[in-house]
Each structure stands twice: as C-alpha cells, then as structure tokens.
Design an enzyme around this catalytic site. Structure first.
Site, short mmCIF file in Angstrom:
data_model
loop_
_atom_site.label_atom_id
_atom_site.label_comp_id
_atom_site.label_asym_id
_atom_site.label_seq_id
_atom_site.Cartn_x
_atom_site.Cartn_y
_atom_site.Cartn_z
N CYS A 2 4.26 14.40 -0.60
CA CYS A 2 4.65 15.72 -1.07
C CYS A 2 3.71 16.12 -2.22
O CYS A 2 3.41 15.32 -3.09
CB CYS A 2 6.08 15.81 -1.58
SG CYS A 2 7.30 15.43 -0.33
N ARG A 27 -1.20 15.10 1.10
CA ARG A 27 0.00 14.35 0.69
C ARG A 27 1.15 14.52 1.68
O ARG A 27 2.16 13.84 1.56
CB ARG A 27 0.46 14.82 -0.69
CG ARG A 27 -0.58 14.62 -1.76
CD ARG A 27 -0.09 15.16 -3.07
NE ARG A 27 0.76 14.22 -3.74
CZ ARG A 27 0.36 13.39 -4.69
NH1 ARG A 27 -0.90 13.40 -5.09
NH2 ARG A 27 1.18 12.56 -5.26
N TRP A 74 6.22 15.93 2.81
CA TRP A 74 6.27 14.82 3.75
C TRP A 74 7.73 14.39 3.76
O TRP A 74 8.24 13.91 2.75
CB TRP A 74 5.36 13.68 3.30
CG TRP A 74 5.30 12.57 4.31
CD1 TRP A 74 4.49 12.51 5.41
CD2 TRP A 74 6.09 11.38 4.33
NE1 TRP A 74 4.73 11.35 6.12
CE2 TRP A 74 5.70 10.63 5.48
CE3 TRP A 74 7.08 10.85 3.52
CZ2 TRP A 74 6.27 9.41 5.82
CZ3 TRP A 74 7.65 9.62 3.86
CH2 TRP A 74 7.24 8.92 4.99
N ASN A 98 8.88 15.86 -5.66
CA ASN A 98 8.19 14.78 -4.95
C ASN A 98 8.89 13.49 -5.35
O ASN A 98 9.10 13.26 -6.54
CB ASN A 98 6.71 14.77 -5.38
CG ASN A 98 5.97 13.55 -4.88
OD1 ASN A 98 6.39 12.91 -3.92
ND2 ASN A 98 4.89 13.21 -5.56
N GLY A 99 9.26 12.67 -4.38
CA GLY A 99 9.94 11.41 -4.71
C GLY A 99 11.24 11.30 -3.92
O GLY A 99 11.44 12.00 -2.93
N GLU A 476 -7.48 -3.62 11.46
CA GLU A 476 -7.87 -2.26 11.09
C GLU A 476 -8.18 -1.44 12.35
O GLU A 476 -7.81 -0.26 12.44
CB GLU A 476 -9.07 -2.30 10.13
CG GLU A 476 -9.76 -0.98 9.85
CD GLU A 476 -8.87 0.08 9.18
OE1 GLU A 476 -7.71 -0.23 8.85
OE2 GLU A 476 -9.34 1.22 9.05
N LYS A 480 -6.24 1.93 13.21
CA LYS A 480 -6.93 3.21 13.40
C LYS A 480 -6.51 3.84 14.72
O LYS A 480 -6.23 5.03 14.80
CB LYS A 480 -8.43 3.00 13.44
CG LYS A 480 -9.40 3.23 12.38
CD LYS A 480 -9.32 4.15 11.25
CE LYS A 480 -8.08 4.17 10.45
NZ LYS A 480 -8.12 3.66 9.11
N GLU A 483 -2.87 5.09 14.54
CA GLU A 483 -2.72 6.24 13.64
C GLU A 483 -3.13 7.54 14.29
O GLU A 483 -2.46 8.55 14.13
CB GLU A 483 -3.63 6.06 12.40
CG GLU A 483 -3.10 5.15 11.33
CD GLU A 483 -4.07 5.07 10.16
OE1 GLU A 483 -3.65 5.36 9.04
OE2 GLU A 483 -5.25 4.73 10.36
N HIS A 499 -0.07 -17.97 21.51
CA HIS A 499 1.24 -18.38 21.02
C HIS A 499 2.27 -17.27 21.22
O HIS A 499 3.15 -17.08 20.39
CB HIS A 499 1.14 -18.79 19.54
CG HIS A 499 0.23 -19.97 19.35
ND1 HIS A 499 0.56 -21.23 19.78
CD2 HIS A 499 -1.02 -20.06 18.84
CE1 HIS A 499 -0.45 -22.06 19.51
NE2 HIS A 499 -1.41 -21.36 18.94
N LYS A 599 -1.64 11.06 3.52
CA LYS A 599 -2.75 10.27 2.99
C LYS A 599 -2.35 9.47 1.75
O LYS A 599 -2.86 8.40 1.51
CB LYS A 599 -3.93 11.18 2.68
CG LYS A 599 -5.15 10.38 2.32
CD LYS A 599 -6.42 11.00 2.80
CE LYS A 599 -7.57 10.05 2.63
NZ LYS A 599 -7.57 8.96 3.60
C1 G6P Z 1 -1.51 5.72 3.78
C2 G6P Z 1 -2.78 6.21 4.44
C3 G6P Z 1 -3.69 5.03 4.76
C4 G6P Z 1 -3.96 4.23 3.50
C5 G6P Z 1 -2.67 3.79 2.82
C6 G6P Z 1 -2.92 3.23 1.43
O1 G6P Z 1 -0.74 5.02 4.69
O2 G6P Z 1 -2.48 6.93 5.63
O3 G6P Z 1 -4.92 5.52 5.28
O4 G6P Z 1 -4.71 3.11 3.83
O5 G6P Z 1 -1.79 4.91 2.64
O6 G6P Z 1 -3.39 4.27 0.63
P1 G6P Z 1 -4.24 4.04 -0.68
O7 G6P Z 1 -4.49 5.42 -1.22
O8 G6P Z 1 -3.41 3.21 -1.59
O9 G6P Z 1 -5.49 3.35 -0.26
#
Ligand code: G6P
Length: 604
Positions: A2, A27, A74, A98-99, A476, A480, A483, A499, A599
């Site tokens: 947010c 955000r 969000w 926000n929060g 990762e 990706k 996501e 396993h 983000k």
């Molecule tokens: C969110 C984003 C990710 C990021 C993670 C940690 O989930 O979508 O892309 O890796 O937060 O964010 P930071 O700003 O702490 O790297």
C-alpha cells in the site's frame, strides 16, 4: 505494501496526489483512491484495479481541493473492490492506511453502534477518530487518542471535514516520511513519492505522529511529547523510470544488467589492485558467523552467498527467511555479522529481523538498493547495490546486483581472514570484473530462449534442478516462472528429487537443469538422466564445455558463455530470467505487475 501520499497546501492537489500514487504503484495495485476537502467538505474518488482506473474516474468526475490524501492498495483485509478501497470515510473523517490493525475486530465490537461499510481493518481508525470528535475532543486529541487504541502496524494519513489546513499522520511499523515544501507540507510512504514535490524530507521514527499545516509541522513521539526530527536533503528527485523501447520494464531491467552489475562492482572491487574494496567499518576478521536474512528473491541471493562465504572465506553462514527468523528465537552471538538483503530496504519481516539482531547487540549491515530506506538508515552499515530503480515487480537486476555485492563481500571476508592467497584473490576479483561482459553475452541468447518458451508456455508445471551454488538459482528460476507466468514450478537440489518429487515426473514434464561444467557437473547430469528416463522434457542450461559433454541428452539446450565457477550462478540467472519472461509474454500475463503481488511488502 500500500502506498500513501498526502498534501496540505495552497493550490489544488489531486493531480499531484495521483502522480505520487503512480510512483508508489509498485507497493500494490489492487485499487486506488483520493480524498480531498473541497471548500471544507470531504469528497473522494476511488477505483478498483490500477491507477489508470482512478484517472479515468477522475476525468469523468473530478474532485479537488488544497488538501488531500491518496492511496494505492495491496489488499489484506477485504476483497479488492471499490468499497474496500481507501480513503475510508466515517462521518467527518477520511483516512488512508498502510499496515494491518490487528485488534480491529475488538474495536468494531466496541463501536457496534456505528455502521461499518467495508470489510477492512482500516475503517475502525476513521470511526474511532470520528467517535472521539463526536464526544467533543479536538481533532488533535481525537487522533492521538485513536492511535493509543490501535494495535498492529500502520502508517496513516487523515483529514477532517471542515479542517482545511490540517493533515494528521502517524507511523508505527510501516514507513512514513514528511516533506517540507514552500507553503506546503507533504506525507508519503517513501521518498520516491515525495522527491518530485520537495527535497527536504523527514523520516518519522517508530511511534511518531504529526500534524501538518501548509506552513508548519509538529511531530510528537508515541508518548505525545513534542519532538524534533532531522530534515534530510535528498538531492534531485529521480525522474519516473521510463520503459523506452522495451515492451516491459522487466525486459529493460534484464538488459540493464551488464551495466548495473558493473555499477555494483565499482563500489566493492578495486579494479587496479584486483581486490575487494569495502567500507572500513565492515570487518570480517573477528566474526564467527554471518547471518543473512531476506525474503523472496533476495533470500535466494543470500543462499548463493552461503556457498561463497563458506567455500572461499571459511566463515559459517546462516541464511533464513525473514518471516521465520525472529519467531524461532535464533541463538545469536555478539561476534556474528547480520546482513539484511533487500531491494527496497522496507520489507517488514526483514526489517524486523534487523531490529531483532540490533537489540541483541549483533552488528548489522543492510545490503539495499534504496539508500533512503528504513533498513539503510537503521543498520550499522548501509551497503548499496546501485542497481537503480527497479520497477518490474519480479526482481531481476536487483538480484544480480545483490549476488555481485555478496560475492565481493565474501572475497573481502576471505582476504581479511587470510583464507585466500594473493593470486587467488586476484583470480576471484578478475572473475567478478569479467561478469558484466559475460552477462551481455548471455543476453544474446534472448531469441533462442524466446523460441523455446513457446512450447514451455503450454506446461502446467515445471521443475528446476541444480547442485551447489546453482540450487538457489533453480529456486529463483522457479519463483520467476511462478510470479509472472502463473505456471506452477519448483526448484530442487538435483540430488533431492528422487526423495519424493520424482513421483511427479511423467511424459513431457519440463525439467530445467542448471549444470555448468564444474566439479558437480557429472553428478547433476546423472540426475538429469534419472528424470529423462522417466519421460521428462529436459531444458539443459550449461556452458560451452558442458555442451560438449552432453551430446543430445537434452531436448533443448541453452549454452551460456563459460564463466569462472565463482560467478557461474550469476550467469545462469540470465537464462532462467529470460525463460520466465518469454513464457509469460507468450501467455499474455501482466509481466510488470503480476496478479496478487507487490514489489515492497511492508506487512508481516
Ligand atoms: C516481494 C517482491 C520480490 C522481492 C521480495 C523481497 O515479494 O515481489 O521480488 O524479492 O518482496 O523484497 P525486498 O525489497 O526486501 O528485496
């Protein structure tokens, strides 16, 4: 998570509020809204979905005034529809938040004589202030009294009908900055929202709240004592990042990587001495352990770093997901070094882990992309990655810059602990210096990978396998893909698949195998054969030497430039990024703002 912004001034605010929201859209983008006092009367406009929806509504029915608050959401409590969008109104009060208000259910019960319109936790804040106003409290008392009732995390902006020269705001657990203008005052979730309005910022501290008027601000601490907080001058506000000729920010950011990795390196590697170049206060010689804490992609960077620190520097490393770390009551030693890895520097759990370690007397460092962030300000040592603004929600260039910086840190640790000879030190520094060029070469595989992604995009599920420092890159790669393409994917250590998860392999199941030609190559290839013989569709990511040794074992092969083992995980990253990106593009998803994500995650 947010974004909020507010202005109290002497000219109309709506356009500037919406512009600020666009800078905060990373955000969250479930809904947005703006509220103003139009000749003293509360008015608002809200829309479900992205900010362009709000703009369209404002075009049809404009609201404006010289004081206002705005929000991009969000969703936590309540579905992301217009009713649950901020600003929330109750009687005379309009609020953005926000929060998470953790005790909102209890407060709702206490205020059961009032009518609640939304499913949100936030609405109770507006009702509380309005309730106290109704009991005869002055706005400032009503606001401060309401804050004392609320438990959880918040950053608030609040305006009151008829009070055209006062914005109230508060911070506890969620970041909030004030901006000091010329005859105007501002509030915003972060510097990014405010730097177009002013370069004079004040970062509120935990528990602070404030009253802003066009020409003044007064800050109070959590016990209502008047306090002074330092004004920080932020040089030149960054222009809004543009996509240029790229179809998506994510693609642009992937292509920036040779340059961004180069920028990271200039901070940490001395190209003339072929050695690491670290801030003096970062002393690895006496530490007994490195604790790396992060979330999401940043955590995978930390996992790669564990291999580096342990193999090169001989330092034990714990890596943990931030949301788990403090709740498992970790055993900490004052000789440890804590490193928070975070692109935004605001992620709630990572920040909480940092504070937990600080309180325990552990030395803390924050490896961040945003140097004005809370983590950068609170850690003992702030370490920049200098990747520049990352707009795509799925992290790409920040990840490779985090890896680069962590690699350089591990080299610094190895050097200061005498774990590497001078020749080895030069060899590793040279490998790092060559990385931008190799990344550039890897990016040339773009068209080839795009073609592979066409078939791959028809998959329902995929596995990513690797060994050693490639394991976190497998994680990762899978992240990706999930996501941005919404295809289910899992990353596994190649030796672990048998396993359990191997039961899921059937004819045509895609398995991406990360196998550079290193000392674990043959073992990884054995694991490749175990899944190939069960019908898996293999995409092998290797290098020139690896390709020579695998013949036609794989259905598809991505041949990366040969790299030093030290930096090989950085090079493999490019392949998994491109694969996820092109798969998502084939599927037509919203690559830069995938569903349900944000983000910067500033709630637990
Ligand atoms: C969110 C984003 C990710 C990021 C993670 C940690 O989930 O979508 O892309 O890796 O937060 O964010 P930071 O700003 O702490 O790297």
């Amino acid at each position: 998570m947010c974004g909020i912004i507010g202005i109290v001034g002497h000219t109309d605010v709506t356009e500037r509020l919406v512009d600020g929201l666009k800078r905060l859209e990373y955000r969250g983008y479930d809904s947005s809204g703006v509220a103003v006092l139009d000749n003293g009367t509360l008015k608002r406009q809200r829309a479900e979905g992205k900010i362009k929806g709000l703009e369209a509504k404002l075009e049809k029915e404009h609201v404006d005034g010289q004081i206002g608050i705005a929000h991009t959401r969000w969703a936590t409590h309540g579905v992301p529809n217009e009713t649950n969008s901020h600003p929330h109104f109750s009687g005379r009060v309009g609020v953005v938040h926000n929060g998470i208000i953790e005790n909102f259910l209890g407060i709702r019960e206490e205020l059961s004589h009032r009518t609640f319109e939304t499913e949100t936790d936030t609405e109770v804040a507006a009702h509380l202030v309005d309730e106290y106003l109704g009991q005869g409290d002055k706005p400032i008392d009503a606001f401060s009294k309401a804050l004392k009732k609320l438990k959880g995390a918040y950053a608030f902006g609040l305006i009151i009908d008829g009070h055209t020269d006062q914005v109230f705001c508060a911070r506890a657990g969620s970041p909030l900055a004030l901006g000091v203008g010329d005859g105007e005052m501002y509030l915003g979730s972060d510097a990014m929202a405010l730097t177009q309005l002013t370069s004079n910022l004040i970062y509120l501290e935990e528990g602070d709240w404030a009253v802003l008027t066009p020409t003044s601000y007064q800050i109070y601490d959590r016990d209502d004592n008047k306090v002074e907080r330092e004004v920080t001058i932020i040089a030149g506000g960054p222009a809004m990042a543009e996509k240029g000729n790229y179809r998506h920010f994510m693609l642009k950011e992937m292509y920036e990587q040779p340059e961004t990795i180069g920028r990271t390196l200039t901070n940490y590697i001395d190209e003339y001495r072929l050695a690491s170049d670290m801030p003096a206060e970062l002393d690895f010689s006496e530490i007994d352990r490195v604790i790396i804490i992060a979330c999401g992609t940043a955590c995978y960077a930390g996992m790669v770093a564990k291999y580096w620190f342990e193999q090169i520097a001989g330092v034990a490393v714990d890596v943990d997901i931030a949301s788990e770390f403090r709740y498992r009551k970790p055993v900490l030693s004052p000789k440890s070094l804590f490193i928070a890895v975070s692109q935004s520097g605001e992620t709630a759990d990572t920040l909480a882990a940092l504070r937990y370690c600080k309180e325990a007397g552990v030395k803390t460092a924050a490896l961040v992309n945003v140097m004005t962030s809370t983590m950068a300000r609170e850690a003992d040592i702030a370490l920049p990655i200098n990747a520049g603004p990352e707009i795509g929600v799925a992290s790409t260039k920040a990840f490779t810059s985090q890896l680069t910086a962590l690699a350089a840190l591990s080299l610094a640790a190895a050097t200061s602990r005498g774990a590497v000879s001078e020749d080895e030190q030069h060899d590793l520094a040279t490998a790092l210096i060559k990385t931008p060029r190799l990344v550039k070469q890897a990016l040339r595989l773009d068209d080839e990978i795009e073609a592979m992604a066409f078939e791959f995009s028809k998959s329902k599920s995929a596995f990513y396998l690797g060994r050693g420092s490639q394991v976190p890159i497998a994680f990762e790669g899978a992240l990706k893909l999930k996501e941005i393409s919404y295809i289910h994917a899992e990353g596994y250590a190649a030796g672990e698949l048998k396993h359990g998860p191997i039961a899921l392999i059937e004819d045509g199941t895609p398995v991406i195998v990360l196998a550079p030609y290193d000392e674990l190559f043959e073992k990884t290839i054995s694991n490749l054969q175990e899944v190939a013989s069960r019908g898996a569709y293999i995409i092998l990511v290797t290098d020139e030497n690896g390709a020579k040794h695998t013949g036609d074992m794989a259905d598809e092969i991505i041949v990366l430039p040969t790299a030093h083992d030290f930096v090989a995980p950085i090079i493999s990253t490019i392949a998994v990024q491109l694969l996820a990106y092109h798969t998502a593009v084939h599927l037509g998803t919203d690559v830069d703002q995938p569903r349900n994500l944000a983000k910067s995650v500033t709630v637990e």
